[in-house]
Scaffold this motif. Structure first.
Motif, PDB file in Angstrom:
ATOM      1  N   LYS A 181     116.808  26.310 125.628  1.00  0.00           N
ATOM      2  CA  LYS A 181     115.867  27.379 125.281  1.00  0.00           C
ATOM      3  C   LYS A 181     114.493  26.811 124.978  1.00  0.00           C
ATOM      4  O   LYS A 181     113.457  27.353 125.434  1.00  0.00           O
ATOM      5  N   GLN A 182     114.453  25.728 124.224  1.00  0.00           N
ATOM      6  CA  GLN A 182     113.171  25.106 123.917  1.00  0.00           C
ATOM      7  C   GLN A 182     112.500  24.568 125.167  1.00  0.00           C
ATOM      8  O   GLN A 182     111.278  24.689 125.335  1.00  0.00           O
ATOM      9  N   ARG A 183     113.283  23.990 126.068  1.00  0.00           N
ATOM     10  CA  ARG A 183     112.728  23.459 127.294  1.00  0.00           C
ATOM     11  C   ARG A 183     112.155  24.572 128.167  1.00  0.00           C
ATOM     12  O   ARG A 183     111.079  24.426 128.771  1.00  0.00           O
ATOM     13  N   ILE A 184     112.846  25.708 128.230  1.00  0.00           N
ATOM     14  CA  ILE A 184     112.359  26.841 129.037  1.00  0.00           C
ATOM     15  C   ILE A 184     111.079  27.413 128.445  1.00  0.00           C
ATOM     16  O   ILE A 184     110.125  27.766 129.166  1.00  0.00           O
ATOM     17  N   SER A 185     111.016  27.518 127.107  1.00  0.00           N
ATOM     18  CA  SER A 185     109.799  28.013 126.459  1.00  0.00           C
ATOM     19  C   SER A 185     108.611  27.102 126.739  1.00  0.00           C
ATOM     20  O   SER A 185     107.480  27.572 126.984  1.00  0.00           O
TER      21      SER A 185
ATOM     22  N   GLN B 111     103.434  26.149 129.759  1.00  0.00           N
ATOM     23  CA  GLN B 111     102.626  25.325 130.653  1.00  0.00           C
ATOM     24  C   GLN B 111     102.166  26.101 131.889  1.00  0.00           C
ATOM     25  O   GLN B 111     101.152  25.788 132.473  1.00  0.00           O
ATOM     26  N   ARG B 112     102.919  27.160 132.282  1.00  0.00           N
ATOM     27  CA  ARG B 112     102.577  27.938 133.468  1.00  0.00           C
ATOM     28  C   ARG B 112     101.609  29.096 133.155  1.00  0.00           C
ATOM     29  O   ARG B 112     101.237  29.868 134.035  1.00  0.00           O
TER      30      ARG B 112
END
Length: 284
Positions: A269-273, A278-279
């Protein structure tokens, strides 16, 4: 065995109950005593696939102790070419074939004491009939001028002399054996290296399977590959040894597994956030 009541002429064979033919054995031409042998065609159904052919094997009883395999071969060669002679202390199944070794390294053979039985294999089937029809009053000579047979002290002295091995002869035998052993060892090592190279896994764990000549099937499971798979299974079993043996161990393992899954879920979840942040579009 008592001889049959049937009268035999001077040149006839003597057949006794049981189908045995009586043969007279005399040690030498000067000897005044005779020994009796009892011969019969060997027919045992359980030995149809052994080295004793049913139609060419002669079963002999009452072989005297002074008759060796060589002597028995010479005596019965008058009836036809002899392929093999087997001596034993009692009738029975054929012995298990032993590993062929040099006479120097062979252990001392067990001396069969007393009277023996013999299985004589002839080259032709007609030799059996000739042996059974041999006149009982014509003795078979054991020792002759052309082939003398030693007994007593002479025999023991000859046996002792045969056990003496010259150092040069022993060294030649050892060198020949070691050369042959080294060659076989090198060939086996080359074959194992070749199989290991063919069955070598790549980085992703795939095994290259090679095909032989046209019409032959591929053989991916070589000795090296089988050995490698066996070692992998052994390591896998050791890791699982005594795991989840008790109920509380199984419960704790499940709890740890669930905790690991939750931890990985939070990390994902943290990685997806972070990727979404960044996008984000920022023109200035």
């Amino acid at each position: 065995m008592a001889p049959s009541k049937k009268k035999h002429d001077a040149g006839d064979a003597c057949i006794i109950p049981g189908g045995f033919a009586v043969l007279s054995l005399q040690f030498s031409a000067e000897s005044g005593t005779q020994h009796k042998l009892y011969v019969k065609e060997h027919r045992v159904r359980v030995e149809t696939k052994t080295h004793r052919p049913l139609d060419r094997t002669l079963f002999v009883l009452n072989i005297p102790p002074y008759c060796s395999q060589t002597v028995v071969n010479q005596i019965f060669s008058r009836f036809g070419p002899v392929l093999s002679v087997e001596l034993s202390d009692r009738p029975g199944s054929p012995p298990v074939p032993e590993i062929k070794l040099s006479n120097i390294f062979k252990p001392a053979e067990k001396q069969v004491s007393g009277f023996k039985v013999a299985y004589i294999v002839f080259q032709k089937a007609k030799s059996i009939k000739l042996a059974k029809s041999h006149p009982h009053n014509v003795p078979l000579l054991v020792s002759t001028e052309k082939r003398p047979v030693s007994t007593g002290l002479q025999k023991w002295a000859q046996q002792y002399r045969n056990t003496i091995i010259l150092p040069e002869k022993l060294q030649e035998t050892v060198d020949a054996f070691m050369c042959d052993y080294d060659l076989r060892k090198e060939e086996k090592a080359k074959e194992q290296e070749k199989e290991a190279e063919e069955q070598k896994e790549d980085e992703e764990g795939w095994v290259k399977v090679t095909r032989g000549n046209k019409g032959t099937k591929a053989r991916p499971h070589s000795e090296a590959a089988n050995q490698k798979a066996l070692q992998k299974e052994i390591r896998k079993k050791k890791r699982k040894e005594l795991m989840n043996f008790y109920t509380w161990q199984h419960r704790n393992t499940q709890k740890e597994h669930i905790a690991d899954l939750r931890k990985k879920f939070e990390e994902d979840k943290q990685r997806i956030s972070l990727l979404r942040a960044q996008r984000k579009f920022r023109p200035y």
